[in-house]
Scaffold this motif. Structure first.
Motif, PDB file in Angstrom:
ATOM      1  N   UNK B  38       0.831  -1.200   0.000  1.00  0.00           N
ATOM      2  CA  UNK B  38       0.000   0.000   0.000  1.00  0.00           C
ATOM      3  C   UNK B  38       0.871   1.258   0.000  1.00  0.00           C
ATOM      4  N   UNK B  39       1.874   1.279   0.874  1.00  0.00           N
ATOM      5  CA  UNK B  39       2.721   2.464   1.002  1.00  0.00           C
ATOM      6  C   UNK B  39       3.563   2.715  -0.235  1.00  0.00           C
ATOM      7  N   UNK B  40       4.248   1.678  -0.716  1.00  0.00           N
ATOM      8  CA  UNK B  40       5.147   1.871  -1.855  1.00  0.00           C
ATOM      9  C   UNK B  40       4.366   2.171  -3.132  1.00  0.00           C
ATOM     10  N   UNK B  41       3.217   1.557  -3.310  1.00  0.00           N
ATOM     11  CA  UNK B  41       2.415   1.801  -4.516  1.00  0.00           C
ATOM     12  C   UNK B  41       2.146   3.282  -4.712  1.00  0.00           C
ATOM     13  N   UNK B  42       1.593   3.922  -3.703  1.00  0.00           N
ATOM     14  CA  UNK B  42       1.296   5.350  -3.830  1.00  0.00           C
ATOM     15  C   UNK B  42       2.568   6.190  -3.718  1.00  0.00           C
ATOM     16  N   UNK B  43       3.516   5.755  -2.861  1.00  0.00           N
ATOM     17  CA  UNK B  43       4.745   6.518  -2.659  1.00  0.00           C
ATOM     18  C   UNK B  43       5.598   6.624  -3.907  1.00  0.00           C
ATOM     19  N   UNK B  44       5.632   5.559  -4.694  1.00  0.00           N
ATOM     20  CA  UNK B  44       6.391   5.599  -5.942  1.00  0.00           C
ATOM     21  C   UNK B  44       5.661   6.415  -6.994  1.00  0.00           C
ATOM     22  N   UNK B  45       4.348   6.374  -6.986  1.00  0.00           N
ATOM     23  CA  UNK B  45       3.568   6.920  -8.088  1.00  0.00           C
ATOM     24  C   UNK B  45       3.285   8.409  -7.962  1.00  0.00           C
ATOM     25  N   UNK B  46       2.763   8.839  -6.818  1.00  0.00           N
ATOM     26  CA  UNK B  46       2.277  10.217  -6.725  1.00  0.00           C
ATOM     27  C   UNK B  46       3.407  11.257  -6.702  1.00  0.00           C
TER      28      UNK B  46
END
Lengths: 249, 249
Positions: B38-46
């Motif tokens: 959950x954290x890395x998915x949004x952290x890498x993308x946004x």
């Protein structure tokens, strides 16, 4: 309310009457409400904090707005598409586990029957008490399959429309949440002035949203309003501080 | 593998032997892995999309870095604290429902027994087949309570440490994910140059992360790598476009 009869050997009609009379009001929060909460929570907080941080770093309103809008769009897509893929992945997982259980019921029924026994034995049931259930399930493969899915694996059959519905709900909620703190920057050229209005609007929005969230999730609404606003305050203070720190280098 | 004996009246030791011999490899993904995803998915993308959008809008590296760092900090706090409160809320919900079931077992046991019957009847079981189970549970209030929590409400007892662990995991994962696209802007003053390196680093990171995510969630790793990278591409393209649009006004 139930009658005083403590006898376990009730007639079926009497049981059904008991079930109808006695309505338990267990709380259930809809999936849509949950998705709206997820979207608005981050949508209200992060764009607000980002805008406040950049304003504090003396960026003009146009830059703040550019950054804010870019972040809202990126965040909505990341959360929306991410949520969609996660729901799809859960649906695929369910289908795989369903197939596996189906094969095991066919190929190793004795082991599966032993698992049913073990599940029921966890509730202190003796073999002579649960054996009729085990035997009954063995005669009904479809019911047996559903029993294993629910009671051994704890998996519910997911609604195929959920993935898309969830994605759209979260994305739209994020955008609507993010617009609240950004609207002042669309009309007030000085970022520090716009920020003042942004803080007021977002504070009110966080309090209202937090209250409504508490109402829907069964928590104390006032406590929820304060907690939600507190997160917004902490996030924006941290963003403000980090922005100043980066600018100072 | 199970013996060929189809007789349901097995001895207990034989059943246990069957359970030990037959290990079903059902997939289970840890809660920590889920939080990291959950954290890395949004952290890498946004942050990547935000930085790309601002670079495309001709902001200098210092502004891009300021915005990016502010967003990462705000996002980590929002997701982390938000996740913490959500987990606490679930724990409170479980405790409330537990108390309610406990009271109902004491005050309206016949209605609760009828519910057990209804649950088991859903699996095609006849009254004479499930009645021993209902009667057995009535004699064991603690087991009955656990049965209702799991089979009527579908609630598992949450680990009290989960809330804090979840919050920290998501927050740290988000920060680590967000640093990847932002590091080039720390060293390369021209944002458009920094963006080129940022795109390369983030693309590689998304592919690797997507692959690993697929491996852990039981999806096809290559497909997962492509989907994850695709989301990053869409989010950054949209942020880029929106940033240009806002700047054009």
């Amino acid at each position: 309310m139930a009658d005083g009869n403590e006898n376990g050997n009730k007639q079926e009609p009497e049981k059904r009457s008991l079930l109808n009379q006695h309505t338990e009001s267990h709380f259930t929060s809809g999936e849509i409400v949950r998705d709206i909460i997820i979207g608005v929570s981050d949508g209200l907080t992060v764009p607000f904090a980002l805008a406040a941080g950049l304003s504090g770093a003396n960026a003009p309103s146009s830059i703040v707005l550019t950054a804010g809008v870019a972040e809202v769009v990126a965040g909505a897509i990341s959360m929306g598409l991410g949520g969609y893929l996660a729901a799809k992945s859960e649906a695929d997982h369910y289908t795989r586990e369903l197939k596996r259980e189906q094969e095991e019921i066919i190929s190793v029924p004795d082991a599966e029957a032993a698992e049913v026994a073990e599940i029921l034995a966890q509730y202190g049931l003796e073999p002579n008490e649960y054996r009729p259930v085990v035997n009954a399930l063995r005669k009904r493969p479809q019911a047996w399959l559903e029993f294993m899915m629910k009671f051994e694996l704890g998996l519910e059959k997911p609604d195929p429309r959920r993935a898309l519905q969830s994605a759209l709900t979260i994305a739209v909620a994020y955008v609507l949440g993010g617009l609240v703190p950004l609207v002042p920057y669309m009309f007030i050229p000085r970022a520090t002035d716009a920020m003042a209005l942004s803080v007021v609007l977002t504070l009110i929005a966080l309090l209202i949203f937090g209250y409504v969230k508490g109402h829907f999730t069964g928590s104390k609404p006032f406590q929820s309003a304060l907690q939600t606003t507190f997160i917004g305050a902490i996030a924006s203070a941290a963003a403000f501080g980090m922005a100043k720190a980066v600018q100072a280098k």
